[in-house]
Write an enzyme that holds these catalytic residues in place. Structure first.
Site, PDB file in Angstrom:
ATOM      1  N   LYS A  12       0.842  -1.203   0.000  1.00  0.00           N
ATOM      2  CA  LYS A  12       0.000   0.000   0.000  1.00  0.00           C
ATOM      3  C   LYS A  12       0.869   1.242   0.000  1.00  0.00           C
ATOM      4  O   LYS A  12       2.033   1.226   0.423  1.00  0.00           O
ATOM      5  CB  LYS A  12      -0.944   0.012   1.212  1.00  0.00           C
ATOM      6  CG  LYS A  12      -0.282   0.012   2.600  1.00  0.00           C
ATOM      7  CD  LYS A  12       0.180   1.364   3.100  1.00  0.00           C
ATOM      8  CE  LYS A  12       0.849   1.273   4.468  1.00  0.00           C
ATOM      9  NZ  LYS A  12       1.620   2.506   4.805  1.00  0.00           N
ATOM     10  N   ASP A 139      -2.849  -1.839   9.967  1.00  0.00           N
ATOM     11  CA  ASP A 139      -2.864  -1.843   8.505  1.00  0.00           C
ATOM     12  C   ASP A 139      -3.382  -3.154   7.911  1.00  0.00           C
ATOM     13  O   ASP A 139      -3.587  -3.241   6.700  1.00  0.00           O
ATOM     14  CB  ASP A 139      -1.447  -1.612   7.947  1.00  0.00           C
ATOM     15  CG  ASP A 139      -0.970  -0.180   8.111  1.00  0.00           C
ATOM     16  OD1 ASP A 139      -1.801   0.694   8.424  1.00  0.00           O
ATOM     17  OD2 ASP A 139       0.236   0.062   7.923  1.00  0.00           O
TER      18      ASP A 139
END
Length: 298
Positions: A12, A139
């Site tokens: 990401k 996350d």
């Protein structure tokens, strides 16, 4: 239970990371606009006599192979919830930079969770998988779902957002940065100041949805960048090299030290990557596009 199961999972980039003051539990409230990019790890789960982990790829020697690895923790939690022994071998094919601010460890946790769920035939509901992900780390839920999302709370509460297609170059630094250390440095740098409550930027969300790289370049923001620079001042040289080579914008990815450069197209990506490699300011580069799908059974 049958043979091996492999899951592919993306890295990401945070196109916006707004950070609030430290909470009583030590975490920080965030407004974290996640974008999954086409740089992937693969995790394979196979039946075994006990829980073991192996890893191959760049920096594999820096990946813990014990119970501190989020992939191993994911297997343990899922097994315990279902009254099973976590008898599985997890093999990680590493492509996402280690300790690089791109959620590589979180990605492996999400991938292992999905792989073990399939291997053990559990068919766990998506909501429960996301709850386990949030238990593993802030996350990890986004690694499971991918695409583009706004993460609030400590980043684990996800709201999908619209995103057009964008092209990126990632410059990998020598050595990693500890996320807790970067947050501690953020606290040190902001001590005695009023840290505003984190909010997603309407202009950034509109730019992300539009697919306009110039609009997105003007709105990229990372509240941890000053802390990452403080701990690793040479990152400024990498950012200067990438923007000097024609990137529309650059920023530290998450807690760093990987730097992310937004470029106009694939041709620009190749040019900026080559210039960064030649600059001597980074160890290696990756080109990628976004958004990318989350953890996917292969």
């Amino acid at each position: 239970m049958s043979g091996a199961v492999t899951v592919r999972v993306p890295a990401k980039v945070n196109v916006q990371l707004a950070v609030g003051a430290a909470r009583p539990d030590g975490f920080h409230d965030l407004a974290n606009v996640f974008l999954a990019v086409s740089l992937y790890d693969e995790v394979t789960a196979a039946p075994a006599a006990a829980l073991t982990v192996s890893c191959a790829g760049p920096d594999a020697d820096q990946v813990p192979l014990d119970r501190t690895n989020l992939a191993a923790r994911a297997a343990e939690i899922l097994a315990a919830r279902n009254g099973l022994a976590p008898d599985v071998h997890l093999h990680i094919e590493k492509r996402i930079p280690v300790a690089g601010g791109m959620a590589g460890g979180s990605a492996d946790g999400a991938a292992a969770l999905l792989a073990c769920d399939a291997l053990w035939g559990l068919k766990t509901p998506a909501e429960e998988l996301l709850a386990i992900c949030a238990e593993l780390g802030s996350d990890v839920p986004f690694s499971l779902v991918g695409g583009a999302a706004l993460g609030t709370g400590r980043g684990e509460i996800l709201t999908p957002v619209a995103a057009g297609a964008f092209h990126w170059v990632f410059a990998v630094a020598d050595g990693g940065l500890s996320t807790p250390a970067v947050f501690r440095e953020f606290d040190r740098l902001t001590a005695g100041t009023q840290v505003p409550a984190p909010e997603a930027s309407p202009a950034l969300l509109a730019a992300l949805a539009s697919g306009d790289p110039d609009a997105l370049a003007a709105t990229l923001a990372n509240g941890l960048q000053a802390a990452a620079f403080s701990l690793r001042p040479q990152l400024a040289d990498t950012l200067a090299a990438g923007t000097g080579a024609g990137a529309l914008a650059g920023l530290v990815s998450g807690s760093g030290p990987t730097t992310a450069f937004l470029v106009r197209d694939a041709e620009s990506a190749a040019k900026v990557a080559a210039a960064l490699e030649a600059s001597g300011t980074c160890r290696s580069t990756h080109t990628a596009s976004s958004p990318a799908p989350g953890a996917t059974l292969l």
